[in-house]
Motif scaffolding. Structure first.
Motif, mmCIF file in Angstrom:
data_model
loop_
_atom_site.group_PDB
_atom_site.id
_atom_site.type_symbol
_atom_site.label_atom_id
_atom_site.label_comp_id
_atom_site.label_asym_id
_atom_site.label_seq_id
_atom_site.Cartn_x
_atom_site.Cartn_y
_atom_site.Cartn_z
ATOM 1 N N GLY A 67 0.815 -1.206 0.000
ATOM 2 C CA GLY A 67 0.000 0.000 0.000
ATOM 3 C C GLY A 67 0.848 1.255 0.000
ATOM 4 O O GLY A 67 2.057 1.223 0.191
ATOM 5 N N ARG A 68 0.191 2.374 -0.224
ATOM 6 C CA ARG A 68 0.883 3.658 -0.351
ATOM 7 C C ARG A 68 1.570 4.093 0.944
ATOM 8 O O ARG A 68 2.678 4.593 0.919
ATOM 9 C CB ARG A 68 -0.104 4.740 -0.804
ATOM 10 N N PHE A 69 0.898 3.936 2.089
ATOM 11 C CA PHE A 69 1.492 4.369 3.344
ATOM 12 C C PHE A 69 2.723 3.533 3.671
ATOM 13 O O PHE A 69 3.759 4.058 4.051
ATOM 14 C CB PHE A 69 0.473 4.297 4.489
ATOM 15 N N ASP A 70 2.621 2.232 3.489
ATOM 16 C CA ASP A 70 3.756 1.342 3.745
ATOM 17 C C ASP A 70 4.934 1.729 2.852
ATOM 18 O O ASP A 70 6.077 1.793 3.304
ATOM 19 C CB ASP A 70 3.351 -0.113 3.503
#
Length: 137
Positions: A67-70
């Motif tokens: 995912g984007r945050f990771d």
């Protein structure tokens, strides 16, 4: 609106851990946080957790979930979080009893606060003290 008298903070520090389960145990046992919510994936890793202390909260989860945050956090360094507590010395004793790494013992600061600093299992720095600036909206 977040951060108003309704009891919802408007800022939530968000951390990722290689072992989020161990982080939750340390944060609750040594630092006195309370579990508000913990959501796990099918493999038992922590997808998302919310822990509270006073009228503030932190969110955390497991590293490497995609995912984007990771992806954005992958190259990030450690995080520092400040938490207001009523009794710094009692809080410090609890942290010591649970084996937390203390970076600075309870210390009276020139600006009137009493605080101490600790490092969690994955290198994030947590400061606990009496300084609580008034935020006006």
């Amino acid at each position: 609106m977040a951060g108003d008298a309704g009891g919802r903070p408007s800022i939530y520090p968000t951390l990722q851990y290689a072992d989020a389960g161990a982080a939750i145990r340390q944060l609750t046992e040594a630092f006195g946080f309370t579990r508000l919510a913990v959501y796990e994936d099918e493999d038992g890793s922590v997808a998302h957790a919310e822990l509270v202390q006073g009228n503030g909260a932190v969110m955390l989860g497991s590293k490497g979930r995609g995912g984007r945050f990771d992806e954005a956090m992958r190259s990030g360094g450690t995080t520092g979080v400040y938490v207001v507590v009523a009794d710094v010395d009692a809080h410090h004793r609890r942290a010591v009893e649970h084996g937390a790494e203390i970076l600075m013992p309870p210390t009276d600061q020139d600006y009137g606060s009493r605080d101490y600093m600790a490092r969690d299992l994955e290198g994030n720095v947590w400061s606990f003290g009496t300084y609580a600036p008034e935020v006006r909206g």
